[in-house]
Motif scaffolding. Structure first.
Motif, PDB file in Angstrom:
ATOM      1  N   PRO A  52      26.944  -5.268 -30.672  1.00  0.00           N
ATOM      2  CA  PRO A  52      27.639  -4.587 -31.773  1.00  0.00           C
ATOM      3  C   PRO A  52      28.969  -3.983 -31.368  1.00  0.00           C
ATOM      4  O   PRO A  52      29.906  -3.949 -32.167  1.00  0.00           O
ATOM      5  CB  PRO A  52      26.637  -3.492 -32.200  1.00  0.00           C
ATOM      6  CG  PRO A  52      25.768  -3.276 -31.026  1.00  0.00           C
ATOM      7  CD  PRO A  52      25.659  -4.612 -30.355  1.00  0.00           C
ATOM      8  N   ILE A  53      29.081  -3.515 -30.117  1.00  0.00           N
ATOM      9  CA  ILE A  53      30.348  -2.954 -29.652  1.00  0.00           C
ATOM     10  C   ILE A  53      31.422  -4.043 -29.620  1.00  0.00           C
ATOM     11  O   ILE A  53      32.561  -3.849 -30.074  1.00  0.00           O
ATOM     12  CB  ILE A  53      30.200  -2.312 -28.261  1.00  0.00           C
ATOM     13  CG1 ILE A  53      29.378  -1.020 -28.361  1.00  0.00           C
ATOM     14  CG2 ILE A  53      31.562  -2.019 -27.649  1.00  0.00           C
ATOM     15  CD1 ILE A  53      30.046   0.093 -29.143  1.00  0.00           C
ATOM     16  N   THR A  54      31.065  -5.221 -29.099  1.00  0.00           N
ATOM     17  CA  THR A  54      32.023  -6.325 -29.043  1.00  0.00           C
ATOM     18  C   THR A  54      32.452  -6.752 -30.439  1.00  0.00           C
ATOM     19  O   THR A  54      33.643  -6.939 -30.717  1.00  0.00           O
ATOM     20  CB  THR A  54      31.411  -7.528 -28.302  1.00  0.00           C
ATOM     21  OG1 THR A  54      31.014  -7.126 -26.986  1.00  0.00           O
ATOM     22  CG2 THR A  54      32.423  -8.662 -28.201  1.00  0.00           C
ATOM     23  N   MET A  55      31.480  -6.909 -31.334  1.00  0.00           N
ATOM     24  CA  MET A  55      31.798  -7.310 -32.708  1.00  0.00           C
ATOM     25  C   MET A  55      32.635  -6.245 -33.404  1.00  0.00           C
ATOM     26  O   MET A  55      33.534  -6.552 -34.195  1.00  0.00           O
ATOM     27  CB  MET A  55      30.517  -7.577 -33.489  1.00  0.00           C
ATOM     28  CG  MET A  55      29.687  -8.731 -32.953  1.00  0.00           C
ATOM     29  SD  MET A  55      30.609 -10.283 -32.848  1.00  0.00           S
ATOM     30  CE  MET A  55      30.820 -10.660 -34.595  1.00  0.00           C
ATOM     31  N   MET A  94      45.063  -6.664 -16.639  1.00  0.00           N
ATOM     32  CA  MET A  94      45.687  -5.346 -16.526  1.00  0.00           C
ATOM     33  C   MET A  94      44.720  -4.236 -16.918  1.00  0.00           C
ATOM     34  O   MET A  94      44.621  -3.211 -16.236  1.00  0.00           O
ATOM     35  CB  MET A  94      46.941  -5.297 -17.399  1.00  0.00           C
ATOM     36  CG  MET A  94      48.070  -6.201 -16.936  1.00  0.00           C
ATOM     37  SD  MET A  94      49.514  -6.152 -18.024  1.00  0.00           S
ATOM     38  CE  MET A  94      50.062  -4.459 -17.802  1.00  0.00           C
ATOM     39  N   VAL A  95      44.005  -4.425 -18.012  1.00  0.00           N
ATOM     40  CA  VAL A  95      43.075  -3.386 -18.476  1.00  0.00           C
ATOM     41  C   VAL A  95      41.931  -3.206 -17.485  1.00  0.00           C
ATOM     42  O   VAL A  95      41.550  -2.078 -17.141  1.00  0.00           O
ATOM     43  CB  VAL A  95      42.535  -3.737 -19.875  1.00  0.00           C
ATOM     44  CG1 VAL A  95      41.437  -2.752 -20.281  1.00  0.00           C
ATOM     45  CG2 VAL A  95      43.659  -3.702 -20.903  1.00  0.00           C
ATOM     46  N   LEU A  96      41.367  -4.315 -16.997  1.00  0.00           N
ATOM     47  CA  LEU A  96      40.235  -4.232 -16.078  1.00  0.00           C
ATOM     48  C   LEU A  96      40.623  -3.627 -14.729  1.00  0.00           C
ATOM     49  O   LEU A  96      39.821  -2.936 -14.103  1.00  0.00           O
ATOM     50  CB  LEU A  96      39.647  -5.628 -15.854  1.00  0.00           C
ATOM     51  CG  LEU A  96      38.810  -6.193 -17.010  1.00  0.00           C
ATOM     52  CD1 LEU A  96      38.469  -7.656 -16.743  1.00  0.00           C
ATOM     53  CD2 LEU A  96      37.542  -5.391 -17.215  1.00  0.00           C
ATOM     54  N   GLN A  97      41.854  -3.861 -14.288  1.00  0.00           N
ATOM     55  CA  GLN A  97      42.263  -3.392 -12.972  1.00  0.00           C
ATOM     56  C   GLN A  97      42.892  -2.005 -12.982  1.00  0.00           C
ATOM     57  O   GLN A  97      42.821  -1.294 -11.983  1.00  0.00           O
ATOM     58  CB  GLN A  97      43.265  -4.389 -12.350  1.00  0.00           C
ATOM     59  CG  GLN A  97      42.682  -5.758 -12.046  1.00  0.00           C
ATOM     60  CD  GLN A  97      41.557  -5.697 -11.028  1.00  0.00           C
ATOM     61  OE1 GLN A  97      41.622  -4.961 -10.040  1.00  0.00           O
ATOM     62  NE2 GLN A  97      40.500  -6.470 -11.270  1.00  0.00           N
ATOM     63  N   THR A 259      39.199   2.310 -28.867  1.00  0.00           N
ATOM     64  CA  THR A 259      38.695   1.286 -27.958  1.00  0.00           C
ATOM     65  C   THR A 259      37.979   1.913 -26.770  1.00  0.00           C
ATOM     66  O   THR A 259      36.864   1.507 -26.412  1.00  0.00           O
ATOM     67  CB  THR A 259      39.849   0.399 -27.463  1.00  0.00           C
ATOM     68  OG1 THR A 259      40.562  -0.121 -28.583  1.00  0.00           O
ATOM     69  CG2 THR A 259      39.331  -0.750 -26.627  1.00  0.00           C
ATOM     70  N   VAL A 260      38.607   2.909 -26.160  1.00  0.00           N
ATOM     71  CA  VAL A 260      37.986   3.600 -25.022  1.00  0.00           C
ATOM     72  C   VAL A 260      36.677   4.244 -25.458  1.00  0.00           C
ATOM     73  O   VAL A 260      35.674   4.214 -24.728  1.00  0.00           O
ATOM     74  CB  VAL A 260      38.955   4.641 -24.432  1.00  0.00           C
ATOM     75  CG1 VAL A 260      38.256   5.470 -23.349  1.00  0.00           C
ATOM     76  CG2 VAL A 260      40.191   3.964 -23.862  1.00  0.00           C
ATOM     77  N   GLN A 261      36.654   4.816 -26.652  1.00  0.00           N
ATOM     78  CA  GLN A 261      35.455   5.448 -27.198  1.00  0.00           C
ATOM     79  C   GLN A 261      34.289   4.450 -27.237  1.00  0.00           C
ATOM     80  O   GLN A 261      33.155   4.790 -26.901  1.00  0.00           O
ATOM     81  CB  GLN A 261      35.763   5.957 -28.602  1.00  0.00           C
ATOM     82  CG  GLN A 261      34.600   6.579 -29.347  1.00  0.00           C
ATOM     83  CD  GLN A 261      34.992   6.908 -30.786  1.00  0.00           C
ATOM     84  OE1 GLN A 261      36.130   6.702 -31.197  1.00  0.00           O
ATOM     85  NE2 GLN A 261      34.059   7.424 -31.542  1.00  0.00           N
ATOM     86  N   ARG A 262      34.573   3.214 -27.620  1.00  0.00           N
ATOM     87  CA  ARG A 262      33.523   2.202 -27.683  1.00  0.00           C
ATOM     88  C   ARG A 262      33.060   1.771 -26.300  1.00  0.00           C
ATOM     89  O   ARG A 262      31.861   1.586 -26.062  1.00  0.00           O
ATOM     90  CB  ARG A 262      34.015   0.993 -28.487  1.00  0.00           C
ATOM     91  CG  ARG A 262      33.956   1.249 -29.981  1.00  0.00           C
ATOM     92  CD  ARG A 262      34.865   0.314 -30.750  1.00  0.00           C
ATOM     93  NE  ARG A 262      34.729   0.521 -32.183  1.00  0.00           N
ATOM     94  CZ  ARG A 262      35.169   1.583 -32.850  1.00  0.00           C
ATOM     95  NH1 ARG A 262      35.774   2.569 -32.176  1.00  0.00           N
ATOM     96  NH2 ARG A 262      34.997   1.703 -34.140  1.00  0.00           N
ATOM     97  N   PHE A 263      33.993   1.614 -25.366  1.00  0.00           N
ATOM     98  CA  PHE A 263      33.601   1.258 -24.008  1.00  0.00           C
ATOM     99  C   PHE A 263      32.734   2.354 -23.383  1.00  0.00           C
ATOM    100  O   PHE A 263      31.742   2.071 -22.715  1.00  0.00           O
ATOM    101  CB  PHE A 263      34.839   1.010 -23.141  1.00  0.00           C
ATOM    102  CG  PHE A 263      35.580  -0.255 -23.484  1.00  0.00           C
ATOM    103  CD1 PHE A 263      34.904  -1.413 -23.795  1.00  0.00           C
ATOM    104  CD2 PHE A 263      36.973  -0.281 -23.491  1.00  0.00           C
ATOM    105  CE1 PHE A 263      35.591  -2.593 -24.110  1.00  0.00           C
ATOM    106  CE2 PHE A 263      37.661  -1.453 -23.807  1.00  0.00           C
ATOM    107  CZ  PHE A 263      36.963  -2.600 -24.118  1.00  0.00           C
ATOM    108  N   SER A 275      31.823  -6.455 -22.404  1.00  0.00           N
ATOM    109  CA  SER A 275      32.260  -6.253 -23.789  1.00  0.00           C
ATOM    110  C   SER A 275      33.745  -6.571 -23.929  1.00  0.00           C
ATOM    111  O   SER A 275      34.165  -7.221 -24.896  1.00  0.00           O
ATOM    112  CB  SER A 275      31.981  -4.815 -24.223  1.00  0.00           C
ATOM    113  OG  SER A 275      32.380  -4.605 -25.554  1.00  0.00           O
ATOM    114  N   LEU A 276      34.551  -6.112 -22.970  1.00  0.00           N
ATOM    115  CA  LEU A 276      35.990  -6.386 -23.008  1.00  0.00           C
ATOM    116  C   LEU A 276      36.271  -7.879 -22.920  1.00  0.00           C
ATOM    117  O   LEU A 276      37.083  -8.421 -23.680  1.00  0.00           O
ATOM    118  CB  LEU A 276      36.689  -5.653 -21.859  1.00  0.00           C
ATOM    119  CG  LEU A 276      38.179  -5.983 -21.665  1.00  0.00           C
ATOM    120  CD1 LEU A 276      38.983  -5.586 -22.901  1.00  0.00           C
ATOM    121  CD2 LEU A 276      38.727  -5.274 -20.426  1.00  0.00           C
TER     122      LEU A 276
END
Length: 583
Positions: A52-55, A94-97, A259-263, A275-276
């Motif tokens: 659900p987070i991904t969707m 970039m986001v992952l690193q 976005t950060v809130q969902r992660f 999810s990302l």
């Protein structure tokens, strides 16, 4: 001549989608009844699942701008914009690193709390204010685009449609919190995905298949991906889109509170990474399909442009017109498409409202006013904030109606604030010597310059003193009895380059590509921030946990072992008590 639609049949999907959205809100707000704590209301108790987070992420980032704006962009200016699909791969790295490791480790309710830990409360407050303003500027554009599409198909007043959308969204967001937002996003994404697939299939059948699609767009000069001219005043090139959209997407995925809130709501960092990656795959597919719709529209109307032929008022109506044309003879299909568009607005608005309620509570009510409330009172304040912010967004739709250009308008408004926000977080995460004074002046400089550029350009566009050159269209295949729309009067304008006509009165800075707005704002904020920090150094000690892993390893080669000792098995920092807060 378009097929006359059967109103009750077409409305069925729309009504079902709204009913499901409201039911989910009622379930999580009343039946489950756990939305009276900050953690539950904003983070779903931090035990959400990946699907659900991904969707929800896909739904909240695939807006009406994608379903209507991207096809219109492709139809008018060609496929260069679709280079954004390549950009997504760069953004994921970039986001992952750089960004995601920090925010997941810290587990903050408000992402802007990081700025207080790294700088001070003034920087945090200003950033929160900028984010709130950007939300109030962006959400009305998304709602208006959806309402306009509904109006085109159902002939219902735009303001009635926006009232319905806003009321339903405010209701389930207020009642159900993050869980309702996430699960309604997941449900709404089904309508959105279904609508895109249906339109693509029917469009391909209508024009005679994929080979005909490519042939028509190649002959019409629509297909281009590697326009390598580095000129920043050209509207769309490989570099303007490649660089500009990288900044845009990193801002959306790396530091956007929603976005950060969902992660953070996921129980482990591993699941946040998955999810990302799933999200980026999904959003890349959707971007490609919406671009394909733009190519289908051109292939369908290459000999009879519906705007020039006065069948529709502007490119805002282009996609709904096409859908009515190819799907109108199939009862219910047009309704599914419109429901998909409305779903995108509900997803965007609900995600933003849920996020901004937490931001305002944590960064203004608690910090600036100094009130620390019980969980019940806090959730009540956040729910009231959702209602007030939703009403403001609905009221601003009247302003949006007066502005031109779907894609350019949306990215321009975001360009005012994105650069400032991106610069202050990047200063904190990547530049250990940056201090609060540098961060503050960097943000103010970015906001000031970008407000001047964006509003100057929008005023020039509204006055037809800045006119962008679209790809050629024709009406040679239209019926002979049509009334051809008069072209824009270019008297007094000169052709500055292949992309734009401009009045001598317009300053050249106003003609810079709108794709560079976030890039310019980001670089101004970072450069001013570094210079001011160097001129006015401070003795503030920066905790390594506030720096991106790459920088912390360079500064503290022995930090890895200490870092592991301070985390539990999920990747979260056990305690923030040792983090140095500004004195």
């Amino acid at each position: 001549m378009l097929v006359q639609l059967k109103w009750p049949v077409e409305c069925a999907a729309f009504v079902i989608m709204l009913a499901l959205s409201m039911s989910v809100g009622l379930y999580y707000g009343c039946v489950q009844g756990k939305q009276n704590t900050i953690s539950e209301y904003l983070l779903g108790g931090r035990h959400m699942s990946v699907f659900p987070i991904t969707m929800s992420l896909i739904a909240s980032h695939i807006s009406a701008l994608s379903l209507i704006g991207v096809p219109s962009e492709i139809y008018n200016f060609g496929t260069q914009y679709l280079i954004v699909i390549v950009v997504i791969a760069v953004v994921s790295v970039m986001v992952l690193q750089i960004y995601l490791p920090i925010f997941y480790e810290l587990q903050l309710t408000s992402v802007y709390e990081y700025l207080e830990l790294r700088f001070d409360s003034r920087v945090r407050g200003l950033s929160s204010l900028i984010f709130t303003i950007s939300l109030l500027l962006f959400v009305p554009v998304m709602i208006y685009i959806s309402a306009l599409a509904f109006n085109q198909v159902m002939d219902i007043n735009v303001h009635i449609v926006t009232l319905i959308i806003c009321t339903v969204c405010i209701f389930y967001t207020t009642i159900g919190g993050l869980k309702a937002v996430v699960w309604t996003d997941a449900i709404q994404s089904v309508f959105t995905s279904g609508s895109i697939i249906i339109v693509v299939i029917l469009g391909l059948i209508e024009i005679g298949g994929f080979d005909s699609l490519i042939k028509s767009n190649r002959e019409g000069d629509r297909i281009e991906f590697f326009k390598m001219d580095p000129n920043p005043f050209l509207r769309n090139t490989f570099w303007t889109i490649g660089i500009g959209m990288t900044i845009q997407w990193v801002t959306h995925l790396g530091i956007h509170p929603g976005t950060v809130q969902r992660f953070v709501s996921l129980p482990s960092y591993k699941k946040a990474r998955y999810s990302l990656m799933y999200f980026l795959l999904g959003v890349g597919v959707v971007q490609g399909l919406t671009g394909l719709i733009g190519m289908l529209i051109y292939a369908k109307y290459k000999d009879c442009d519906p705007i020039s032929a006065n069948y529709i008022n502007s490119d805002r109506n282009l996609v709904p017109y096409f859908v009515m044309d190819v799907a109108g003879k199939y009862p219910g299909l047009t309704g599914i498409f419109i429901s998909g568009i409305i779903s995108t607005s509900l997803s965007v608005m609900s995600a933003q409202l849920n996020t901004v309620s937490g931001t305002i509570y944590e960064d203004f009510v608690v910090k600036l006013i100094g009130i620390k409330c019980s969980d019940l009172t806090a959730s009540t304040i956040m729910k009231c904030t959702v209602v007030i912010a939703g009403i403001i967004c609905a009221a601003l739709i009247i302003v949006v109606e007066k502005l031109k250009g779907i894609m350019q308008l949306s990215l321009s408004l975001y360009g005012i604030t994105n650069g400032a926000i991106m610069s202050v977080f990047t200063l904190g995460i990547c530049f250990p010597r940056a201090n609060s004074k540098g961060a503050m002046y960097g943000m103010l400089a970015s906001i000031g310059v970008m407000t001047w550029i964006v509003f100057g350009a929008q005023i020039a566009i509204t006055k037809n003193e800045l006119v962008f050159v679209e790809k050629n269209v024709t009406v040679v295949g239209c019926p002979t009895n049509i009334t051809v729309r008069r072209a824009i009067d270019l008297t007094g304008l000169y052709r500055m380059n292949e992309d734009v006509y401009v009045s001598p009165k317009v300053w050249k800075i106003y003609t810079v590509s709108y794709m560079h707005y976030s890039t310019i704002g980001t670089f101004i904020g970072i450069i001013v921030g570094i210079v001011v920090s160097w001129l006015f150094p401070s003795d503030q000690k920066v905790d390594p946990r506030l720096l991106t892993p790459i920088i912390r390893q360079l500064m503290h080669p022995d930090y890895k072992n200490r870092e592991m000792l301070n985390k539990n098995e999920t990747g979260q920092i056990v305690s923030l008590d040792t983090l140095g807060r500004p004195g």
